[in-house]
Design a protein around this motif. Structure first.
Motif, PDB file in Angstrom:
ATOM      1  N   GLN A  91       0.803  -1.186   0.038  1.00 42.68           N
ATOM      2  CA  GLN A  91       0.013   0.074   0.177  1.00 42.68           C
ATOM      3  C   GLN A  91       0.791   1.209  -0.093  1.00 42.68           C
ATOM      4  OE1 GLN A  91      -3.916   0.450   1.586  1.00 42.68           O
ATOM      5  NE2 GLN A  91      -4.010  -1.689   2.317  1.00 42.68           N
ATOM      6  N   ALA A  92       0.334   2.282  -0.345  1.00 41.27           N
ATOM      7  CA  ALA A  92       1.016   3.511  -0.242  1.00 41.27           C
ATOM      8  C   ALA A  92       1.931   3.833   0.984  1.00 41.27           C
ATOM      9  CB  ALA A  92       0.178   4.838  -0.519  1.00 41.27           C
ATOM     10  N   GLN A  93       2.770   4.664   1.093  1.00 38.07           N
ATOM     11  CA  GLN A  93       3.536   4.730   2.293  1.00 38.07           C
ATOM     12  C   GLN A  93       3.132   6.332   3.069  1.00 38.07           C
ATOM     13  OE1 GLN A  93       8.122   3.316   1.849  1.00 38.07           O
ATOM     14  NE2 GLN A  93       7.530   4.602   0.107  1.00 38.07           N
ATOM     15  N   ASP A  94       2.267   6.939   2.435  1.00 41.10           N
ATOM     16  CA  ASP A  94       1.758   8.190   3.047  1.00 41.10           C
ATOM     17  C   ASP A  94       0.283   8.442   2.680  1.00 41.10           C
ATOM     18  OD1 ASP A  94       1.675   9.808   0.265  1.00 41.10           O
ATOM     19  OD2 ASP A  94       3.589   8.994   0.253  1.00 41.10           O
ATOM     20  N   SER A  95      -0.197   9.276   3.416  1.00 41.02           N
ATOM     21  CA  SER A  95      -1.672   9.695   3.274  1.00 41.02           C
ATOM     22  C   SER A  95      -1.993  10.296   1.992  1.00 41.02           C
ATOM     23  CB  SER A  95      -2.147  10.769   4.296  1.00 41.02           C
ATOM     24  OG  SER A  95      -2.139  10.285   5.662  1.00 41.02           O
ATOM     25  N   GLU A  96      -1.152  11.038   1.343  1.00 38.42           N
ATOM     26  CA  GLU A  96      -1.452  11.744  -0.041  1.00 38.42           C
ATOM     27  C   GLU A  96      -1.455  10.409  -0.993  1.00 38.42           C
ATOM     28  OE1 GLU A  96       0.519  14.865  -3.226  1.00 38.42           O
ATOM     29  OE2 GLU A  96       1.228  14.482  -1.481  1.00 38.42           O
ATOM     30  N   GLY A  97      -0.578   9.496  -0.823  1.00 39.05           N
ATOM     31  CA  GLY A  97      -0.487   8.289  -1.809  1.00 39.05           C
ATOM     32  C   GLY A  97      -1.828   7.538  -1.718  1.00 39.05           C
ATOM     33  N   HIS A  98      -2.381   7.208  -0.645  1.00 41.92           N
ATOM     34  CA  HIS A  98      -3.479   6.551  -0.311  1.00 41.92           C
ATOM     35  C   HIS A  98      -4.598   7.136  -1.192  1.00 41.92           C
ATOM     36  CE1 HIS A  98      -2.296   3.436   2.470  1.00 41.92           C
ATOM     37  NE2 HIS A  98      -1.631   4.338   3.006  1.00 41.92           N
ATOM     38  N   TYR A  99      -4.617   8.448  -0.799  1.00 40.48           N
ATOM     39  CA  TYR A  99      -5.856   9.101  -1.706  1.00 40.48           C
ATOM     40  C   TYR A  99      -5.589   8.928  -3.211  1.00 40.48           C
ATOM     41  CZ  TYR A  99      -8.231  11.187   2.362  1.00 40.48           C
ATOM     42  OH  TYR A  99      -8.905  11.221   3.441  1.00 40.48           O
ATOM     43  N   GLY A 100      -4.291   9.498  -3.745  1.00 36.91           N
ATOM     44  CA  GLY A 100      -4.280   9.355  -5.122  1.00 36.91           C
ATOM     45  C   GLY A 100      -4.421   7.845  -5.852  1.00 36.91           C
ATOM     46  N   LEU A 101      -3.708   6.890  -5.076  1.00 32.15           N
ATOM     47  CA  LEU A 101      -3.818   5.624  -5.433  1.00 32.15           C
ATOM     48  C   LEU A 101      -5.341   5.255  -5.640  1.00 32.15           C
ATOM     49  CD1 LEU A 101      -0.770   3.817  -3.867  1.00 32.15           C
ATOM     50  CD2 LEU A 101      -1.202   3.938  -6.476  1.00 32.15           C
ATOM     51  N   THR A 102      -6.172   5.494  -4.527  1.00 36.14           N
ATOM     52  CA  THR A 102      -7.203   5.048  -4.515  1.00 36.14           C
ATOM     53  C   THR A 102      -8.294   5.662  -5.545  1.00 36.14           C
ATOM     54  OG1 THR A 102      -7.412   4.561  -2.202  1.00 36.14           O
ATOM     55  CG2 THR A 102      -9.608   4.873  -3.265  1.00 36.14           C
ATOM     56  N   ASP A 103      -8.116   6.708  -6.136  1.00 38.99           N
ATOM     57  CA  ASP A 103      -8.453   7.563  -7.161  1.00 38.99           C
ATOM     58  C   ASP A 103      -8.365   6.822  -8.217  1.00 38.99           C
ATOM     59  OD1 ASP A 103     -10.422   9.793  -6.510  1.00 38.99           O
ATOM     60  OD2 ASP A 103      -8.772  10.892  -5.851  1.00 38.99           O
ATOM     61  N   ALA A 104      -6.909   6.315  -8.504  1.00 37.49           N
ATOM     62  CA  ALA A 104      -6.463   5.749  -9.732  1.00 37.49           C
ATOM     63  C   ALA A 104      -7.046   4.358  -9.958  1.00 37.49           C
ATOM     64  CB  ALA A 104      -4.880   5.429  -9.661  1.00 37.49           C
ATOM     65  N   PHE A 105      -7.359   3.627  -8.681  1.00 38.47           N
ATOM     66  CA  PHE A 105      -8.047   2.509  -8.814  1.00 38.47           C
ATOM     67  C   PHE A 105      -9.462   2.629  -9.178  1.00 38.47           C
ATOM     68  CE2 PHE A 105      -5.118   1.110  -5.052  1.00 38.47           C
ATOM     69  CZ  PHE A 105      -3.994   0.862  -6.089  1.00 38.47           C
ATOM     70  N   LEU A 106     -10.080   3.467  -8.822  1.00 38.47           N
ATOM     71  CA  LEU A 106     -11.452   3.858  -9.250  1.00 38.47           C
ATOM     72  C   LEU A 106     -11.666   4.257 -10.549  1.00 38.47           C
ATOM     73  CD1 LEU A 106     -13.000   5.756  -5.921  1.00 38.47           C
ATOM     74  CD2 LEU A 106     -13.537   3.590  -6.613  1.00 38.47           C
ATOM     75  N   ASP A 107     -10.694   4.920 -10.830  1.00 37.70           N
ATOM     76  CA  ASP A 107     -10.591   5.435 -12.408  1.00 37.70           C
ATOM     77  C   ASP A 107     -10.497   4.132 -13.211  1.00 37.70           C
ATOM     78  OD1 ASP A 107     -10.578   8.010 -12.068  1.00 37.70           O
ATOM     79  OD2 ASP A 107      -8.457   8.278 -12.219  1.00 37.70           O
TER      80      ASP A 107
END
Length: 252
Positions: A91-107
């Motif tokens: 998983q991402a190493q930071d909060s910003e990464g969690h949000y950005g990756l989840t948006d990419a996954f939903l895309d």
């Protein structure tokens, strides 16, 4: 490389698919469940998602290296709905990464026409358990009713502290996109990799989505983990103070 980079590998047509997420977490419950689906059902690798928020490392398969990423496989079982299964080792190493990756996954999910999302994971109990409840959280009351009919347990204020990481954000960000989403969380001690909890979660998902899958390999892994637990318990008992030692504690 971009902060979030989606590699397109294949574009199969999926009929009314659901997105199933199983990234590492408590007891590796979701990861085990997702990997079991990919081992037991025919699948095709369709997307890789890379990010500078993943750990700076590569994995080694035989002699070749693979940059840290998350992968999407298209699964078209003979029974039940098509699935887009999200798996990976990080998983991402930071909060910003969690949000950005989840948006990419939903895309990616929206590109394939996903209408429902199931995030799979574990919820720690802090102790070894025999009977595995599967706790749930959803974005709609109607979906909660459906999951309750399949055996999902909804408890007020559980899990304590909410759901962190991609599993939680799939509900939060998915809800903002009007995507129906749920998190299925198998109870687990939180100390060990837990195949039994993964099976409990998969059995719920199987009932809701309608696929057919064999659990023999998960059951074998569960037997192996039970043997590990038994040896740990034996070691603890051997190191426990004798009654005489306990009596001496109260002298003087």
């Amino acid at each position: 490389m971009d902060e979030f980079d989606i590699e397109v590998l294949a574009d199969p047509d999926l009929e009314d698919p659901v997105l199933v997420e199983g990234l590492p977490g408590v007891g590796h419950v979701g990861k085990l469940a997702a990997e079991h689906l990919l081992e037991e059902l025919e699948s095709e690798l369709v997307r890789r998602v890379y990010s500078t928020h993943f750990p700076p490392q590569v994995s080694i398969d035989d002699r070749t290296a693979q940059l840290a990423c998350a992968e999407f496989h298209a699964v078209t079982p003979e029974e039940g709905r098509d699935m887009l299964v999200l798996s990976g080792d990080h998983q991402a190493q930071d909060s910003e990464g969690h949000y950005g990756l989840t948006d990419a996954f939903l895309d990616v999910g929206e590109d394939f026409g996903v209408g429902e999302v199931f995030a799979l994971g574990g919820v720690p109990t802090g102790e070894l358990i025999e009977e595995y409840d599967v706790l749930g959280a959803t974005t709609t009351d109607e979906f909660a009713d459906t999951l309750e009919d399949s055996g999902v347990v909804f408890r007020e204020d559980e899990p304590a502290g909410g759901i962190v990481g991609v599993s939680g954000l799939l509900l939060g960000l998915g809800g903002r996109r009007d995507i129906t989403a749920a998190c299925l969380m198998g109870e687990t001690s939180g100390y060990l990799v837990d195949p039994k909890s993964a099976q409990a979660v998969l059995e719920i998902l199987q009932d809701v989505v309608g696929f057919d899958v064999d659990y023999e390999s998960l059951e074998e892994r569960a037997d192996e983990m039970e043997e590990v637990v038994r040896k740990i318990q034996e070691m603890e008992q051997q190191n426990a103070p004798s009654p005489a030692d306990e009596d001496l504690r109260y002298i003087g």
